[in-house]
Write an enzyme that holds these catalytic residues in place. Structure first.
Site, short mmCIF file in Angstrom:
data_model
loop_
_atom_site.label_atom_id
_atom_site.label_comp_id
_atom_site.label_asym_id
_atom_site.label_seq_id
_atom_site.Cartn_x
_atom_site.Cartn_y
_atom_site.Cartn_z
N SER A 54 37.46 29.52 45.24
CA SER A 54 36.19 29.51 44.51
C SER A 54 35.93 28.13 43.93
O SER A 54 36.82 27.53 43.33
CB SER A 54 36.22 30.54 43.37
OG SER A 54 35.05 30.41 42.58
N VAL A 59 40.84 23.27 40.36
CA VAL A 59 41.46 22.69 41.56
C VAL A 59 40.47 22.65 42.71
O VAL A 59 40.36 21.65 43.41
CB VAL A 59 42.74 23.46 41.93
CG1 VAL A 59 43.35 22.92 43.23
CG2 VAL A 59 43.77 23.37 40.81
N CYS A 60 39.73 23.73 42.91
CA CYS A 60 38.74 23.77 44.00
C CYS A 60 37.63 22.74 43.76
O CYS A 60 37.18 22.08 44.70
CB CYS A 60 38.14 25.16 44.12
SG CYS A 60 39.33 26.44 44.58
N ALA A 61 37.20 22.61 42.53
CA ALA A 61 36.16 21.63 42.19
C ALA A 61 36.66 20.22 42.47
O ALA A 61 35.95 19.40 43.06
CB ALA A 61 35.75 21.78 40.73
#
Length: 180
Positions: A54, A59-61
């Site tokens: 997501s 971390v994904c951002a």
């Protein structure tokens, strides 16, 4: 079945296992404007398919910001970040973060990418989302690099993925990763 970890706890992944040398399945995801876009398969450019749980996690951002900056400098390449986030949320993220050098695709309708690439989480707190993974696909549609992060909460090996993308997108570039 393949596995990965979430904060040290083993989670199981479902779907077709895709490995280096395999044909990358061509599948459709939903773009932030609700149109459909294809990832995988043969293309006029090398592709990196960045799969994240997501965009609404740190971390994904960070991973998306890193690929937005670093992969943008690679000619003849496209980057698509795929998650189960709704297209509206993905669009808002891109606007807020200034993401302009890659495309985002939502796998929420069919879970096509998660199933076709073997990264659908089937147990644990993130059940129904995708594991963190990267697939680099050359122009002929072959997977030349694969990473399913051993720990979902950690960033991938950017250097290896970008090397494989450079070697696939620019034939004269040789950084030693062996991508074709």
């Amino acid at each position: 079945m393949a596995t990965t970890n979430l904060k040290g706890n083993l989670v199981t992944l479902a779907g077709s296992e895709i490995n280096v040398g395999d044909n990358a399945p061509s599948v459709k995801v939903v773009a932030k404007d609700l149109s459909e876009i294809s990832v995988g398969g043969a293309s006029d450019k090398a592709q990196v398919i960045v799969i994240v749980p997501s965009l609404d996690t740190a971390v994904c951002a960070q991973e998306t910001r890193t690929f937005n900056t670093k992969a943008a400098a690679i000619p003849n390449a496209t980057v698509t970040v795929v998650s189960m986030d709704l297209p509206f949320a993905m669009g808002r993220f891109c606007t807020t973060e200034g993401i302009e050098n890659l495309q985002v695709g939502s796998d929420f309708r069919e879970r096509a990418v998660a199933n076709a690439y073997g990264v659908l989480i089937v147990d644990g707190p993130l059940k129904g989302l995708s594991a963190r993974a990267i697939f680099v696909v050359n122009k002929s549609g072959k997977v030349v690099y694969k990473e399913i992060c051993p720990e979902i909460t950690e960033e991938p090996n950017y250097e290896a993925a970008l090397c494989a993308l450079k070697e696939s997108a620019t034939p004269e570039h040789k950084c030693g990763c062996g991508a074709k």
